[in-house]
Write a protein that holds these residues in place. Structure first.
Motif, PDB file in Angstrom:
ATOM      1  N   GLN A  15       0.805  -1.216   0.000  1.00  0.00           N
ATOM      2  CA  GLN A  15       0.000   0.000   0.000  1.00  0.00           C
ATOM      3  C   GLN A  15       0.844   1.275   0.000  1.00  0.00           C
ATOM      4  N   SER A  16       1.996   1.242   0.647  1.00  0.00           N
ATOM      5  CA  SER A  16       2.815   2.457   0.683  1.00  0.00           C
ATOM      6  C   SER A  16       4.260   2.138   1.022  1.00  0.00           C
ATOM      7  N   PHE A  17       5.126   3.095   0.697  1.00  0.00           N
ATOM      8  CA  PHE A  17       6.558   3.021   0.999  1.00  0.00           C
ATOM      9  C   PHE A  17       6.940   4.315   1.709  1.00  0.00           C
ATOM     10  N   PRO A  18       6.746   4.374   3.040  1.00  0.00           N
ATOM     11  CA  PRO A  18       6.956   5.625   3.778  1.00  0.00           C
ATOM     12  C   PRO A  18       8.404   5.827   4.221  1.00  0.00           C
ATOM     13  N   ILE A  19       9.346   5.632   3.313  1.00  0.00           N
ATOM     14  CA  ILE A  19      10.762   5.773   3.625  1.00  0.00           C
ATOM     15  C   ILE A  19      11.398   6.622   2.531  1.00  0.00           C
ATOM     16  N   VAL A  20      12.166   7.625   2.905  1.00  0.00           N
ATOM     17  CA  VAL A  20      12.895   8.419   1.925  1.00  0.00           C
ATOM     18  C   VAL A  20      14.140   7.627   1.516  1.00  0.00           C
ATOM     19  N   TRP A  21      14.081   7.047   0.314  1.00  0.00           N
ATOM     20  CA  TRP A  21      15.165   6.202  -0.188  1.00  0.00           C
ATOM     21  C   TRP A  21      15.877   6.961  -1.306  1.00  0.00           C
ATOM     22  N   ASP A  22      17.026   7.503  -1.006  1.00  0.00           N
ATOM     23  CA  ASP A  22      17.721   8.373  -1.941  1.00  0.00           C
ATOM     24  C   ASP A  22      18.125   7.660  -3.228  1.00  0.00           C
ATOM     25  N   ARG A  23      18.399   6.379  -3.160  1.00  0.00           N
ATOM     26  CA  ARG A  23      18.819   5.662  -4.372  1.00  0.00           C
ATOM     27  C   ARG A  23      17.698   5.640  -5.421  1.00  0.00           C
ATOM     28  N   TYR A  24      16.472   5.421  -4.947  1.00  0.00           N
ATOM     29  CA  TYR A  24      15.316   5.368  -5.844  1.00  0.00           C
ATOM     30  C   TYR A  24      14.212   6.281  -5.302  1.00  0.00           C
ATOM     31  N   PRO A  25      14.372   7.589  -5.417  1.00  0.00           N
ATOM     32  CA  PRO A  25      13.382   8.512  -4.840  1.00  0.00           C
ATOM     33  C   PRO A  25      11.992   8.373  -5.445  1.00  0.00           C
ATOM     34  N   VAL A  26      11.896   7.795  -6.638  1.00  0.00           N
ATOM     35  CA  VAL A  26      10.589   7.637  -7.262  1.00  0.00           C
ATOM     36  C   VAL A  26       9.659   6.787  -6.411  1.00  0.00           C
ATOM     37  N   VAL A  27      10.221   5.895  -5.596  1.00  0.00           N
ATOM     38  CA  VAL A  27       9.378   5.004  -4.792  1.00  0.00           C
ATOM     39  C   VAL A  27       8.613   5.793  -3.745  1.00  0.00           C
ATOM     40  N   HIS A  28       9.321   6.575  -2.932  1.00  0.00           N
ATOM     41  CA  HIS A  28       8.581   7.324  -1.909  1.00  0.00           C
ATOM     42  C   HIS A  28       7.814   8.495  -2.513  1.00  0.00           C
ATOM     43  N   LYS A  33       6.122   8.426  -5.235  1.00  0.00           N
ATOM     44  CA  LYS A  33       4.870   7.912  -5.797  1.00  0.00           C
ATOM     45  C   LYS A  33       4.107   7.000  -4.847  1.00  0.00           C
ATOM     46  N   ALA A  34       4.794   6.405  -3.882  1.00  0.00           N
ATOM     47  CA  ALA A  34       4.137   5.382  -3.071  1.00  0.00           C
ATOM     48  C   ALA A  34       4.007   5.749  -1.602  1.00  0.00           C
ATOM     49  N   ALA A  35       4.367   6.967  -1.233  1.00  0.00           N
ATOM     50  CA  ALA A  35       4.097   7.424   0.135  1.00  0.00           C
ATOM     51  C   ALA A  35       2.766   8.167   0.144  1.00  0.00           C
ATOM     52  N   PHE A  36       2.058   8.076   1.259  1.00  0.00           N
ATOM     53  CA  PHE A  36       0.802   8.806   1.392  1.00  0.00           C
ATOM     54  C   PHE A  36       1.088  10.308   1.523  1.00  0.00           C
ATOM     55  N   LYS A  37       0.028  11.105   1.434  1.00  0.00           N
ATOM     56  CA  LYS A  37       0.203  12.555   1.401  1.00  0.00           C
ATOM     57  C   LYS A  37      -0.536  13.243   2.555  1.00  0.00           C
ATOM     58  N   ASN A  38       0.075  14.321   3.046  1.00  0.00           N
ATOM     59  CA  ASN A  38      -0.582  15.206   4.000  1.00  0.00           C
ATOM     60  C   ASN A  38      -1.566  16.119   3.263  1.00  0.00           C
ATOM     61  N   LYS A  39      -2.305  16.896   4.025  1.00  0.00           N
ATOM     62  CA  LYS A  39      -3.272  17.811   3.418  1.00  0.00           C
ATOM     63  C   LYS A  39      -2.617  18.770   2.435  1.00  0.00           C
ATOM     64  N   ASP A  40      -1.382  19.195   2.734  1.00  0.00           N
ATOM     65  CA  ASP A  40      -0.710  20.173   1.877  1.00  0.00           C
ATOM     66  C   ASP A  40       0.012  19.533   0.701  1.00  0.00           C
ATOM     67  N   GLY A  41      -0.139  18.229   0.550  1.00  0.00           N
ATOM     68  CA  GLY A  41       0.483  17.534  -0.567  1.00  0.00           C
ATOM     69  C   GLY A  41       1.861  16.986  -0.286  1.00  0.00           C
ATOM     70  N   SER A  42       2.450  17.319   0.850  1.00  0.00           N
ATOM     71  CA  SER A  42       3.760  16.780   1.207  1.00  0.00           C
ATOM     72  C   SER A  42       3.631  15.306   1.549  1.00  0.00           C
ATOM     73  N   ILE A  43       4.727  14.579   1.371  1.00  0.00           N
ATOM     74  CA  ILE A  43       4.665  13.135   1.574  1.00  0.00           C
ATOM     75  C   ILE A  43       4.801  12.770   3.047  1.00  0.00           C
ATOM     76  N   LYS A  44       4.206  11.649   3.392  1.00  0.00           N
ATOM     77  CA  LYS A  44       4.337  11.080   4.724  1.00  0.00           C
ATOM     78  C   LYS A  44       5.418  10.003   4.652  1.00  0.00           C
ATOM     79  N   ALA A  45       6.606  10.351   5.066  1.00  0.00           N
ATOM     80  CA  ALA A  45       7.714   9.405   4.956  1.00  0.00           C
ATOM     81  C   ALA A  45       8.750   9.683   6.032  1.00  0.00           C
ATOM     82  N   TYR A  46       9.446   8.623   6.442  1.00  0.00           N
ATOM     83  CA  TYR A  46      10.484   8.708   7.448  1.00  0.00           C
ATOM     84  C   TYR A  46      11.838   8.905   6.766  1.00  0.00           C
ATOM     85  N   THR A  47      12.577   9.893   7.204  1.00  0.00           N
ATOM     86  CA  THR A  47      13.932  10.096   6.712  1.00  0.00           C
ATOM     87  C   THR A  47      14.902   9.220   7.498  1.00  0.00           C
ATOM     88  N   LYS A  48      16.127   9.169   7.029  1.00  0.00           N
ATOM     89  CA  LYS A  48      17.167   8.454   7.771  1.00  0.00           C
ATOM     90  C   LYS A  48      17.304   9.038   9.178  1.00  0.00           C
TER      91      LYS A  48
END
Length: 647
Positions: A191-204, A206-221
């Motif tokens: 359902q989602s990939f809530p991790i900021v993965w620098d090698r393949y940023p397209v994953v988070h 496109k596959a992280a959920f979004k906040n009301k303002d459109g920013s992604i819901k993802a955990y950084t390192k």
């Protein structure tokens, strides 16, 4: 009657012992039959202040929350570790296998804590905080304590619905108060990939959920390392789960060819057989028959257990390379020596290994594929110990390739039978999370793991016109507490059980109700694996007081003990169903009616006869439709109002 009640309460309070204040119950408690007035605490330790700062802060918070009145006369606490090896626990990597024992002796002139290392000091301070009465006095007692099992945990799924760093820290606070010591983090899923993965940023992206303002819901390192550090300060290991090869749809954003059956629609059975209802049994090859020749197979189009479908195509070298990169890039953020690799609910049909019109799936059809995959996977772990769900030991014919010191997390039952099978294959380390006892999401919103009794009592259900809803309750705290982890096992088999954990899959859980889904029920698991005792007449009273501490001292919106998980009002769905997910082709379902499902197909059409459980296969139903009734981003944590301590 009122006078009798008052007299009963007075009698109960006057009969309190030190044990009545403690959760989980220590191995030995000597009550000194006295409480004293104190003006707060001053804690000194040969460790210095930093390693135990979080535990000391919790102690002071408990004193204030329970009505303690600060004064210049502080109660002295001396907390010392073994002079020879007391400094051996310096980071998260040292937590597995470490000595967790402590002694706590509280006298009128001060308290003395001794332990092998900082772990025991923190646990002793936690016990000390519980011995503060509701009017700020301190109960005198002597405690000798250590856990019965080394692995006592909780699993959180952050893929079906997202939980913030603050949410996770609050949960960790509750786990620490319960003396649970493992946070199993199911970070991503289909359902989602809530991790900021620098090698393949397209994953988070496109596959992280979004906040009301459109920013992604993802955990950084930085977020992950902050959580790992916060957990370590509270004696908690963080074991990440890199789910594979099932539940991997999100990796298709890197390259669609990496994923087999990505977004297959419909995701489940699409019709009924004309001649008979088919069974979807897993059987040996020799017994396979195409017994649905008169119509469409009952489960003939099931490619995953929930939408969206997609499994890592482990037959492709480039897919194995991406998995290796994921495990080593993100896995390096975690210090624990154990890394979990999933392996649950791997779908044979998703790899095209059986025809669509076969209802039965040969048990060994997936064996060659999985043997090749698992032999490669073991080499990707960089020296870490493999952990996986129990299917890795029983379902794929690759158990001989898996190191026997691997950690097997058992979710299927009957538990004793599964343990015996796993032990017979040579595995030595098993932890229990039986779905029929320890899956905390099992409720009227997720009934597959509920017993017949749980499905029928209480009889009331949600009134949501047009959607299927059901009666029942979740696994209540008494059922959870009464599960016997070693029942039916020989001495040798019991020795392989290292502990247990509660699991919260979050398809039906949001930020506003996650606390009550976890607490205080997970504390019942905590006491069983710390104290290894049976429930008695005093258990509920102790747990209720502990719940008050969670609410008042940790800000955890813990459920009342009497709550049965049947008043949520709506059946929630994964955030995948929000917004565009409502029309995503991967959410189409042929089956009806599971909790929260619309009773009509996508065009408003009825269920088909004769079984009344499937839609027209040309139209199908919508798994996500109920998500239009709420907005996930509006469902947020609210700090609970204080509650009274009973004593």
């Amino acid at each position: 009657m009122q006078l009798l009640s008052i007299l009963s309460i007075a009698t109960a309070v006057s009969a309190l012992t030190a044990s009545d204040y403690l959760w989980p119950l220590p191995q030995s408690v000597v009550d000194k039959n006295k409480s004293i007035t104190i003006g707060g605490f001053t804690v000194t330790s040969n460790l210095g202040a930093a390693p135990i700062a979080a535990a000391v802060a919790s102690l002071n918070t408990a004193f204030t929350a329970k009505g303690g009145k600060a004064s210049s006369t502080k109660f002295k606490v001396t907390a010392n570790v073994d002079a020879n090896n007391g400094w051996s626990v310096t980071g998260p990597q040292n937590l597995p296998g470490a000595n967790e024992a402590y002694t706590l002796d509280i006298t009128e002139t001060g308290a003395t804590i001794t332990a092998a290392n900082q772990i025991g000091i923190k646990y002793a301070l936690q016990s000390l905080s519980q011995l503060i009465t509701k009017d700020g006095k301190l109960v005198l007692a002597k405690i000798d304590d250590k856990p019965a099992f080394p692995y006592r945990g909780f699993m959180l799924d952050t893929a079906r619905n997202f939980f913030t760093v603050d949410d996770i820290k609050r949960i960790l606070d509750g786990l620490a108060a319960s003396k649970l010591n493992v946070f199993h983090w199911h970070i991503y899923d289909s359902q989602s990939f809530p991790i900021v993965w620098d090698r393949y940023p397209v994953v988070h992206q496109k596959a992280a959920f979004k906040n009301k303002d459109g920013s992604i819901k993802a955990y950084t390192k930085k977020d992950v390392q902050d959580i790992v550090k916060y957990a370590f300060e509270r004696n908690i290991r963080v074991i990440p789960e890199f789910e594979t090869p099932g539940h991997n749809a999100v990796l298709g954003h890197i390259d669609a060819s990496l994923i087999s059956s990505w977004n297959h629609s419909p995701w489940d059975g699409n019709s009924f057989a004309n001649n008979a209802m088919c069974s979807n049994q897993t059987v040996p090859v020799s017994s396979v028959t195409n017994d649905c020749v008169g119509g469409v197979a009952w489960w003939g189009r099931q490619y995953c257990n929930q939408p969206p479908c997609g499994q890592l195509d482990v037959r492709q070298e480039k897919a194995l390379v991406v998995l290796d990169q994921l495990i080593n890039d993100i896995g390096s953020w975690f210090s624990d020596p154990v890394l979990h690799v999933g392996h649950d609910e791997v779908n044979t049909r998703a790899y095209g290994l059986v025809p669509d019109n076969w209802d039965s799936v040969p048990a060994d059809a997936i064996t060659p594929l999985m043997r090749n995959f698992d032999s490669r996977l073991v080499g990707m772990l960089g020296g870490k110990t493999l952990a996986a769900w129990d299917e890795i030991a029983t379902d794929f014919g690759s158990d001989d390739l898996i190191p026997k010191d691997s950690l097997i997390t058992l979710w299927q039952g009957p538990s004793a039978d599964k343990v015996k099978t796993i032990v017979s294959k040579g595995f030595k380390n098993i932890v229990l999370a039986p779905s029929d006892s320890y899956y905390l999401d099992c409720s009227p919103s997720a009934r597959w793991c509920s017993s017949d009794y749980e499905r029928n009592f209480p009889e009331d259900k949600y009134d949501i016109p047009g959607f299927a809803t059901f009666s029942g309750q979740w696994h209540n705290w008494t059922l959870i507490y009464d599960f016997e982890p070693l029942a039916g096992l020989s001495t040798a088999e019991a020795a392989t059980i290292k502990g247990g954990f509660g699991a919260l899959w979050t398809e039906t859980v949001k930020r506003h109700n996650v606390d009550r889904y976890i607490f205080p029920r997970v504390a019942a698991i905590a006491e069983r694996y710390w104290s290894n005792i049976k429930r008695n007449d005093a258990t509920a009273t102790r747990l209720d007081r502990f719940r008050s501490s969670l609410v008042n001292e940790k800000g955890i919106a813990a459920a009342d003990l009497s709550y049965l998980g049947n008043k949520e009002g709506v059946v929630y769905r994964t955030e995948y169903c929000d917004g565009a997910g409502l029309t995503a082709p991967g959410q189409k379902t042929g089956e009806c009616c599971f909790a929260g499902q619309k009773k009509t197909d996508s065009n408003g059409g009825p269920l088909l006869n004769p079984y009344g459980s499937h839609f027209d296969p040309k139209v199908n139903g919508d798994y996500c439709a109920i998500a239009a009734l709420y907005k996930t981003n509006d469902l947020v944590y609210t700090k609970p109002a204080p509650v009274a301590y009973q004593y």
